[in-house]
Design a protein around this motif. Structure first.
Motif, PDB file in Angstrom:
ATOM      1  N   VAL A 179       0.838  -1.203   0.000  1.00  0.00           N
ATOM      2  CA  VAL A 179       0.000   0.000   0.000  1.00  0.00           C
ATOM      3  C   VAL A 179       0.870   1.249   0.000  1.00  0.00           C
ATOM      4  N   LEU A 180       1.930   1.238   0.821  1.00  0.00           N
ATOM      5  CA  LEU A 180       2.826   2.394   0.875  1.00  0.00           C
ATOM      6  C   LEU A 180       3.469   2.656  -0.483  1.00  0.00           C
ATOM      7  N   LEU A 181       3.870   1.595  -1.174  1.00  0.00           N
ATOM      8  CA  LEU A 181       4.495   1.751  -2.486  1.00  0.00           C
ATOM      9  C   LEU A 181       3.505   2.279  -3.527  1.00  0.00           C
ATOM     10  N   GLU A 182       2.227   1.964  -3.347  1.00  0.00           N
ATOM     11  CA  GLU A 182       1.227   2.489  -4.276  1.00  0.00           C
ATOM     12  C   GLU A 182       1.150   4.012  -4.200  1.00  0.00           C
ATOM     13  N   HIS A 183       1.427   4.561  -3.027  1.00  0.00           N
ATOM     14  CA  HIS A 183       1.440   6.015  -2.859  1.00  0.00           C
ATOM     15  C   HIS A 183       2.797   6.622  -3.189  1.00  0.00           C
ATOM     16  N   ALA A 184       3.846   5.781  -3.229  1.00  0.00           N
ATOM     17  CA  ALA A 184       5.210   6.299  -3.381  1.00  0.00           C
ATOM     18  C   ALA A 184       5.402   7.042  -4.695  1.00  0.00           C
ATOM     19  N   ASP A 185       4.848   6.520  -5.791  1.00  0.00           N
ATOM     20  CA  ASP A 185       5.082   7.146  -7.092  1.00  0.00           C
ATOM     21  C   ASP A 185       4.575   8.584  -7.121  1.00  0.00           C
ATOM     22  N   SER A 186       3.367   8.811  -6.597  1.00  0.00           N
ATOM     23  CA  SER A 186       2.835  10.170  -6.592  1.00  0.00           C
ATOM     24  C   SER A 186       3.593  11.059  -5.621  1.00  0.00           C
ATOM     25  N   LEU A 187       4.061  10.498  -4.505  1.00  0.00           N
ATOM     26  CA  LEU A 187       4.843  11.283  -3.549  1.00  0.00           C
ATOM     27  C   LEU A 187       6.166  11.738  -4.173  1.00  0.00           C
ATOM     28  N   PHE A 188       6.837  10.829  -4.851  1.00  0.00           N
ATOM     29  CA  PHE A 188       8.114  11.176  -5.479  1.00  0.00           C
ATOM     30  C   PHE A 188       7.916  12.185  -6.610  1.00  0.00           C
ATOM     31  N   ALA A 189       6.883  11.989  -7.419  1.00  0.00           N
ATOM     32  CA  ALA A 189       6.634  12.927  -8.516  1.00  0.00           C
ATOM     33  C   ALA A 189       6.346  14.328  -7.980  1.00  0.00           C
TER      34      ALA A 189
END
Length: 306
Positions: free
Chosen positions: A64-74
């Motif tokens: 679940v955390l990784l699913e949010h990671a892409d938008s956080l990094f962008a």
């Protein structure tokens, strides 16, 4: 609060599958990777990894955390662009396969030095798969790569990817080879020839396999070499043939002939640019992208690529 550097470690671990492989990609020790992941788990207050024999696997919370990671990094990359808006200085790191380094990145760096003398540029030569890893590890900012079957899909949320140019591949044979006397040569005409290519850790091999399969044959690998100087030397010695990108420079002392291929298929490499999603708005990266695209446009105009 979440330390994005630690989240990046989790993302690399998910990509590579083991702590040891993630440590190698990040240029860290396995113990350092494990410590970063423990601290991340403490920050988010959930268990992220579970032991599975000698390996570790991600918990549902980690997924679940990784699913949010892409938008956080962008979003972080866009924030960095806003923070440095108006600054005409900085550093940018470019990576790519050997032929794109020689034909595209080198001239792009020359252009950047002339137009933006306060910009520091570093060039790194790696295979395409390694370039994507360098981007994720924030060890490079722009990759100029060849999308092989193992490459991330174009809609991968971690990256922004775009086409730069198409680079036709010619058949390289020794001077005096019988195929040089034909008016037109198709790839299938070289089906019985011995081929020179390195199968391992080499983007060119996957492209050769695809092209030859489309032409109806499997190439017989007689000798394994990867660098174009070594490959052209073996071809000049009459030890086999190979496909050579039109952008790849060859030493003039080797007596070889490039034969443009006709018919179907006419193998060509699609060269693409790639950055971490959101980072393309940062001033150093945006300037480097513009320089690379300008060089590609010049190459397409002068016929060295299409």
């Amino acid at each position: 609060m979440i330390d994005l550097r630690r989240l990046s470690v989790l993302r690399v671990l998910a990509e590579h599958g083991t702590v040891t492989a993630a440590a190698e990609a990040l240029h860290l020790t396995p113990s350092a990777v494990s410590q970063q992941l423990r601290l991340l788990a403490k920050e988010v207050g959930v268990e992220l990894l579970r032991r599975d024999g000698r390996r570790v696997r991600l918990t549902p919370a980690a997924v679940v955390l990784l699913e949010h990671a892409d938008s956080l990094f962008a979003q972080w990359e866009r924030a960095r662009a806003d923070l440095t808006a108006g600054e005409e200085a900085g550093a940018v790191r470019l990576c790519g396969v050997s032929s794109t380094v020689a034909a595209l990145l080198g001239p792009a760096v020359t252009r950047l030095r002339q137009e933006h003398p306060r910009l520091t540029v570093r060039v790194i030569e790696e295979e395409s798969a390694d370039c994507y890893e360098l981007l994720l590890a924030e060890a490079a900012d722009i990759a100029v790569v060849l999308p092989t079957p193992e490459a991330p899909p174009v809609d991968d949320p971690r990256f922004t990817q775009w086409p730069l140019l198409d680079d036709p591949q010619d058949l390289l044979v020794a001077a005096g080879h019988p195929l040089t006397r034909q008016d037109a040569v198709e790839l299938a005409d070289a089906a019985r020839e011995p081929w020179i290519v390195k199968p391992r850790h080499n983007d060119t091999y996957a492209l050769l396999q695809v092209a030859c399969a489309a032409a109806g044959f499997t190439p017989r690998i007689a000798h394994e070499a990867k660098e174009w100087f070594a490959v052209s030397a073996l071809v000049a010695a009459g030890l086999g043939v190979c496909l050579v990108p039109r952008l790849a420079p060859l030493p003039p002392q080797h007596e070889v002939v490039r034969i443009p291929l006709h018919g179907n298929p006419r193998p060509s490499r699609r060269i693409v640019g790639c950055v971490r999603r959101g980072s393309e708005e940062q001033w150093p990266i945006a300037r480097a992208i513009a320089a690379i695209e300008a060089v590609c446009a010049e190459r397409a105009t002068d016929g060295r690529a299409v």
